[in-house]
Structure formats: structure tokens, C-alpha cells
Design a protein around this motif. Structure first.
Motif, short mmCIF file in Angstrom:
data_model
loop_
_atom_site.label_atom_id
_atom_site.label_comp_id
_atom_site.label_asym_id
_atom_site.label_seq_id
_atom_site.Cartn_x
_atom_site.Cartn_y
_atom_site.Cartn_z
N THR A 104 0.84 -1.21 0.00
CA THR A 104 0.00 0.00 0.00
C THR A 104 0.88 1.26 0.00
O THR A 104 0.57 2.23 -0.70
N ASP A 105 1.97 1.22 0.74
CA ASP A 105 2.84 2.41 0.78
C ASP A 105 3.58 2.60 -0.55
O ASP A 105 3.76 3.73 -1.01
N ALA A 165 1.13 4.09 -2.90
CA ALA A 165 0.91 5.51 -2.60
C ALA A 165 2.04 6.37 -3.16
O ALA A 165 1.80 7.43 -3.76
#
Ligand code: ATP
Ligand code: MG
Length: 280
Positions: free
Chosen positions: A178-179, A182
Motif C-alpha cells: 500500500t505504501d 501511494a
């Protein structure tokens, strides 16, 4: 001919405008691979340090730049204690070349600093000066490895914009994915279509590494409309942990360990394929 003159005139006007407004020179394009990942602790510094050392072992003259400006670690992993670094360059006006530090591993390090909060709040102008300083130091080196901090801070995104290649380090943890996504999303909003390659760190085996990369690829394709290249993987390896504690690169301390072999392969691939024409 006309085009050249126009470009020159425009460049002169731009330079004049910059001088009048006090703005630094524009962002340079660096012969660099920027090791990044969004998430903290995924192994960015271990990869950057060992990649630089492996490149040196292959006859290159790499410059390693620690861009984790307030929480520098590359010097720790290389076993050196430079007295000065980018803090003195950006905030003290020191000559960038004067803070470049030789290490016992054939890598020159442009160090950052630890515990300098002022380095984490640089202006746009200071960022431009920072990367111009890196560009000046890059002369005389075959290529540059940028170790970036965790997060999507301006120093990170500016580094990714300057580097020819972005090496996105992820692990099989869902939070890493997820990071990384992002960060990719922010990068795409600045400069779509950059050369981004994925390295999966701390994987148990090739199948897990490929499946991890595939998950990120699918999300990037679906939501950002872009593809990612699988650059390789590094196994979870106790030898790497031991090397960190000994303040030595694993490629030097345990060259036959699985992590060292994988990191050397990554370096070999960069040179063999000349990623994005990374070497000038
Ligand atoms: N392949 C691996 N096998 C075993 N341990 C690893 C591996 N990669 C990293 N580590 C461990 O993870 C720790 C964190 O690595 P590193 O400092 O490189 O992460 P980072 O992404 O740079 O962190 P930060 O975001 O804080 O800068 C290392 O000290 C090391 O012990
Ligand atoms: Mg780090």
C-alpha cells in the motif's frame, strides 16, 4: 540553427529570471538509480549500500548519496563516521565535493546527517540546490545510487524526479504494497511514465517474490494505467542482519550468502542492461 539560438535565448532568459528571483538552477537529471519504497524498514538502505558496493566490485566508480537527510544510515552500514555532510552543504554553504567521503569498499559517500530536524523542512529552492550539489559530485563517477527516506516527502519525490531509474523496494507485507502504491501514485502525478523497477526484499523464495511484485503490478495497471518491471528479489537472510550489526556491507562480509549473491546479480543486471542509459 534557429532552434538552437531560440533554446539558448530561452535558457538565458530563464537563467536571468532565476538570478533576479533568487531561485536556484532547475532540477538536474542524474545518472542515478533511486532506491525508494514508501514504507520504512523495507531495506532501502541495505539495498542502496550493497548495490553501490557490488557496482564498485564490478569495476564501477559509484557515488552513494544518503538522502535520508535527518536520519542518515548509509554511513553506519558502511562503517564510516564522516564529520560533515549535506547539512553543511545545504545550510552552511560548504563545497559539496569537500564532504564526499571515501569508504573501504570502493564507494564514495555523500553523507547526510542524523538528528537534524532543519534538514527535513527544506524549501523548494533548497531542494534544487541540493540536487545541483549532487549533480556536481556525480562528475567523475560512473553512476549514482540515491538512498531515499521512507514516505512521500518532497525530498523523496524530488529524488525520484531527478533519477533516471527508480528502484522500488517492497516486501511481501501488505503495508509495504500500500505504501509503495501511494508513492507511485504521487510520482505518477508529478511525472507519469517514469522508469520504475521493483525489487522484492525479504522474500522467502522466487515464487513469493514474483507473486508480491505481481500484486503491485496489477494495482498499478488498474488504477494508474502503467506497468512495472520486476527487477529481482533478495531473500530474507540472517547474513544481512549480521552484516548490519557489524557495520559492513553483506557483499563484502559474506559474499557467498544468498542476499549478497542476489544483490550482486542486481548490480550485474543494471550494468548489463544499462537501465535507462543510466551511465552517461
Ligand atoms: N533481506 C533481508 N534479510 C534480513 N534482514 C533484512 C533484509 N533486508 C533488510 N533487513 C533488515 O531490515 C533492517 C532495516 O533495513 P534498512 O535500514 O535497509 O531499511 P530502510 O528501508 O532503509 O529503513 P528506513 O525507512 O528506516 O530508512 C536492517 O537493519 C536489516 O536488519
Ligand atoms: Mg534507510
Amino acid at each position: 540553427m534557429t532552434t538552437t539560438r531560440t533554446v539558448r535565448r530561452t535558457g538565458g532568459q530563464a537563467a536571468g529570471l532565476r538570478a533576479a528571483t533568487g531561485l536556484a538552477a532547475p532540477l538536474p537529471t542524474l545518472p542515478a538509480v533511486a532506491v525508494t519504497g514508501g514504507k520504512g524498514g523495507v531495506g532501502k538502505t541495505c539495498i542502496a549500500v550493497n548495490l553501490a558496493c557490488a557496482l564498485a566490485g564490478l569495476g564501477q566508480r559509484p557515488l552513494l548519496v544518503d538522502l535520508d537527510l535527518g536520519l542518515a544510515n548509509a554511513d553506519v552500514l558502511l562503517g564510516v563516521d564522516p564529520p560533515r555532510g549535506l547539512a553543511e552543504v545545504i545550510l552552511g554553504g560548504a563545497d559539496p565535493a569537500s564532504v564526499v567521503t571515501a569508504t573501504p569498499h570502493g564507494v564514495h559517500l555523500l553523507p547526510a546527517a542524523s538528528g537534524r530536524e532543519d534538514l527535513t523542512a527544506l524549501s523548494e529552492d533548497q531542494h534544487h540546490r541540493l540536487f545541483q550539489a549532487v549533480a556536481r559530485c556525480a562528475g567523475g563517477h560512473d553512476l549514482v545510487v540515491l538512498d531515499t527516506a521512507a514516505g512521500i516527502h518532497r525530498t523523496v519525490t524530488t529524488a525520484l524526479r531527478c533519477a533516471r531509474v527508480v528502484l522500488l523496494a517492497i516486501t511481501p507485507d501488505p503495508t509495504s504494497l500500500t505504501d509503495a502504491y501511494a508513492l507511485l501514485k504521487v510520482l505518477e502525478s508529478h511525472e507519469p511514465g517514469r522508469d520504475v523497477r521493483v525489487v522484492v526484499n525479504q522474500a522467502g523464495n522466487l515464487a513469493e517474490a514474483q507473486a508480491t511484485c505481481q500484486r503491485l503490478r496489477e494495482v498499478a495497471r488498474r488504477f494508474l494505467g502503467r506497468d512495472l518491471v520486476f527487477a529481482g528479489w533478495i531473500p530474507r537472510d540472517r547474513a544481512l542482519t549480521d552484516a548490519v550489526r557489524a557495520r559492513r556491507p553483506v557483499v563484502a562480509m559474506r559474499p557467498t550468502s544468498p542476499a549478497a549473491v542476489a544483490l550482486r546479480q542486481l548490480a550485474q543486471r543494471i550494468l548489463a542492461e544499462d537501465w535507462a542509459g543510466i551511465r552517461r
